[in-house]
Scaffold this active site. Structure first.
Site, PDB file in Angstrom:
ATOM      1  N   SER A   1       1.917   0.140  -6.641  1.00 34.64           N
ATOM      2  CA  SER A   1       2.501   0.498  -5.351  1.00 34.64           C
ATOM      3  C   SER A   1       1.477   1.255  -4.513  1.00 34.64           C
ATOM      4  CB  SER A   1       3.735   1.377  -5.559  1.00 34.64           C
ATOM      5  OG  SER A   1       4.102   1.943  -4.315  1.00 34.64           O
TER       6      SER A   1
ATOM      7  N   HIS B   1       2.363  -4.018  -4.367  1.00 29.97           N
ATOM      8  CA  HIS B   1       3.732  -3.637  -4.017  1.00 29.97           C
ATOM      9  C   HIS B   1       3.666  -2.766  -2.760  1.00 29.97           C
ATOM     10  CE1 HIS B   1       8.010  -2.931  -4.810  1.00 29.97           C
ATOM     11  NE2 HIS B   1       7.791  -1.665  -4.480  1.00 29.97           N
TER      12      HIS B   1
ATOM     13  N   ASP C   1       5.737  -0.669  -0.007  1.00 32.48           N
ATOM     14  CA  ASP C   1       7.004   0.024   0.223  1.00 32.48           C
ATOM     15  C   ASP C   1       7.168   0.401   1.689  1.00 32.48           C
ATOM     16  OD1 ASP C   1       8.220   0.352  -2.433  1.00 32.48           O
ATOM     17  OD2 ASP C   1       6.409   1.502  -2.887  1.00 32.48           O
TER      18      ASP C   1
ATOM     19  N   MET D   1       9.529   2.110   4.456  1.00 31.58           N
ATOM     20  CA  MET D   1      10.677   3.036   4.563  1.00 31.58           C
ATOM     21  C   MET D   1      10.887   3.429   6.018  1.00 31.58           C
ATOM     22  SD  MET D   1       9.689   5.610   1.487  1.00 31.58           S
ATOM     23  CE  MET D   1       9.226   5.013  -0.130  1.00 31.58           C
TER      24      MET D   1
ATOM     25  N   HIS E   1       8.770  -4.469  -0.305  1.00 31.39           N
ATOM     26  CA  HIS E   1      10.045  -3.840  -0.637  1.00 31.39           C
ATOM     27  C   HIS E   1      10.540  -3.106   0.607  1.00 31.39           C
ATOM     28  CE1 HIS E   1      12.085  -0.512  -3.316  1.00 31.39           C
ATOM     29  NE2 HIS E   1      12.966  -1.191  -2.611  1.00 31.39           N
TER      30      HIS E   1
ATOM     31  N   MET F   1      12.870  -0.842   2.446  1.00 26.39           N
ATOM     32  CA  MET F   1      13.891   0.199   2.344  1.00 26.39           C
ATOM     33  C   MET F   1      14.281   0.576   3.768  1.00 26.39           C
ATOM     34  SD  MET F   1      12.127   2.237  -0.780  1.00 26.39           S
ATOM     35  CE  MET F   1      10.599   1.346  -0.573  1.00 26.39           C
TER      36      MET F   1
ATOM     37  N   MET G   1      16.045  -0.610  -9.137  1.00 26.91           N
ATOM     38  CA  MET G   1      15.471   0.709  -8.842  1.00 26.91           C
ATOM     39  C   MET G   1      15.767   1.640 -10.016  1.00 26.91           C
ATOM     40  SD  MET G   1      13.839   0.589  -6.028  1.00 26.91           S
ATOM     41  CE  MET G   1      13.346   2.306  -6.177  1.00 26.91           C
TER      42      MET G   1
ATOM     43  N   GLY H   1      12.754   6.181  -2.041  1.00 22.37           N
ATOM     44  CA  GLY H   1      12.318   7.096  -0.988  1.00 22.37           C
ATOM     45  C   GLY H   1      10.989   7.773  -1.287  1.00 22.37           C
TER      46      GLY H   1
ATOM     47  N   ASP I   1      11.274  -0.581 -10.700  1.00 27.58           N
ATOM     48  CA  ASP I   1      10.511   0.199  -9.722  1.00 27.58           C
ATOM     49  C   ASP I   1      10.960   1.659  -9.758  1.00 27.58           C
ATOM     50  OD1 ASP I   1       9.131   1.147  -7.548  1.00 27.58           O
ATOM     51  OD2 ASP I   1      10.117  -0.138  -6.066  1.00 27.58           O
TER      52      ASP I   1
HETATM   53  C1  DX5 Z   1      10.214   4.360  -4.351  1.00 25.41           C
HETATM   54  C2  DX5 Z   1       9.372   3.142  -4.199  1.00 25.41           C
HETATM   55  C3  DX5 Z   1       8.460   2.885  -5.317  1.00 25.41           C
HETATM   56  C4  DX5 Z   1       7.442   3.978  -5.558  1.00 25.41           C
HETATM   57  C5  DX5 Z   1       7.231   4.029  -7.047  1.00 25.41           C
HETATM   58  O1  DX5 Z   1      11.173   4.388  -3.396  1.00 25.41           O
HETATM   59  O2  DX5 Z   1      10.176   1.983  -4.065  1.00 25.41           O
HETATM   60  O3  DX5 Z   1       7.831   1.620  -5.226  1.00 25.41           O
HETATM   61  O4  DX5 Z   1       6.226   3.744  -4.912  1.00 25.41           O
HETATM   62  O5  DX5 Z   1       6.467   5.130  -7.330  1.00 25.41           O
HETATM   63  P1  DX5 Z   1       6.336   5.709  -8.807  1.00 25.41           P
HETATM   64  O6  DX5 Z   1       5.787   4.580  -9.655  1.00 25.41           O
HETATM   65  O7  DX5 Z   1       5.352   6.826  -8.634  1.00 25.41           O
HETATM   66  O8  DX5 Z   1       7.679   6.147  -9.258  1.00 25.41           O
HETATM   67 ZN    ZN Z   2       9.151  -0.046  -4.221  1.00 25.23          ZN
END
Ligand code: DX5
Ligand code: ZN
Length: 222
Positions: A8, A33, A35, A37, A66, A68, A137, A142, A175
């Protein structure tokens, strides 16, 4: 079984993003990956199209995006144009999930649905054949660096049962809080794609950590 490691980039050093992208290119990782948000669906804002375009410019592996965000339909074609290969939306953010999945496919991407820790996998039973991927998840979305939620193992097993005879090629991605300490157990439970942020980028040698994760998951035969 082919296992997928998806670092990620949320945990990368944004001041040295190109360097970290290059590290992933040269590692045994399979996907990036990404993310996204919006500060509404989750209590954090990460980045949007300009950063994604910068990632796409240098990345030589597929982008696993991904989302969010609320109302993802508004932006799906633009994410596809910005270089997404897979787009995963949250079950909890989609009133018309079936329509959203068709839109992702019509935009030329593989379609995924993410489930928050409280959302049971059975809610996917009527769209399970339309999916390429389910993202379970294992933390509340977040933030990176949170603690893995143990109930995830049960959800992976429930999902394995749900896809039986219906969509056995579906990718089961986990994840949040995933790393060397639990990758093999998650693979044994039935997961086949592993997102890791902190567990990779907070280590001294991220390339080596990716290689170890790959080794651990490949050592599982199911
Ligand atoms: C959280 C994200 C993840 C995050 C995972 O909301 O969707 O993809 O980057 O991070 P780690 O692996 O540090 O938990
Ligand atoms: Zn993610």
């Amino acid at each position: 079984m082919k296992y997928i490691i998806a670092p990620s980039i949320l945990s990368s050093d944004f001041g040295n993003l190109q360097r970290d992208i290059e590290m992933i290119n040269q590692s045994e990782a399979d996907w990036f990956h990404v993310d996204v948000m919006d500060g509404v669906f989750v209590p954090n804002i990460s980045f949007g199209f300009p950063v994604m375009a910068a990632v796409k410019k240098h990345a030589r592996k597929p982008l696993d995006v991904h989302l969010m965000i609320v109302e993802p339909d508004k932006f799906i074609p633009e994410f596809a144009k910005a270089g997404a290969d897979r787009i995963t939306v949250h079950y909890e953010a989609c009133t018309h999930l079936h329509r959203t999945l068709q839109l992702i496919k019509a935009s030329g991407c593989k379609a995924g649905v993410a489930l928050n820790p409280h959302t049971p996998v059975t809610l996917l039973q009527d769209v399970i054949e339309d999916l390429d991927l389910v993202l379970i998840m294992s933390v509340n979305p977040g933030f990176g660096g949170q603690q893995f939620i143990h109930n995830t193992y049960k959800k992976i097993k429930d999902l394995k049962n749900l896809i039986q005879g219906k969509n056995e090629d579906l990718i089961i991605e986990v994840d949040g809080g995933v790393g060397l300490q639990n990758a093999a157990t998650l693979a044994a439970a039935g997961a086949n794609a592993f997102v890791a942020g902190n567990a990779i980028f907070a280590t001294e040698n991220p390339t080596e950590t990716i290689a170890k994760m790959k080794q651990l998951t490949n050592s599982i035969s199911i």
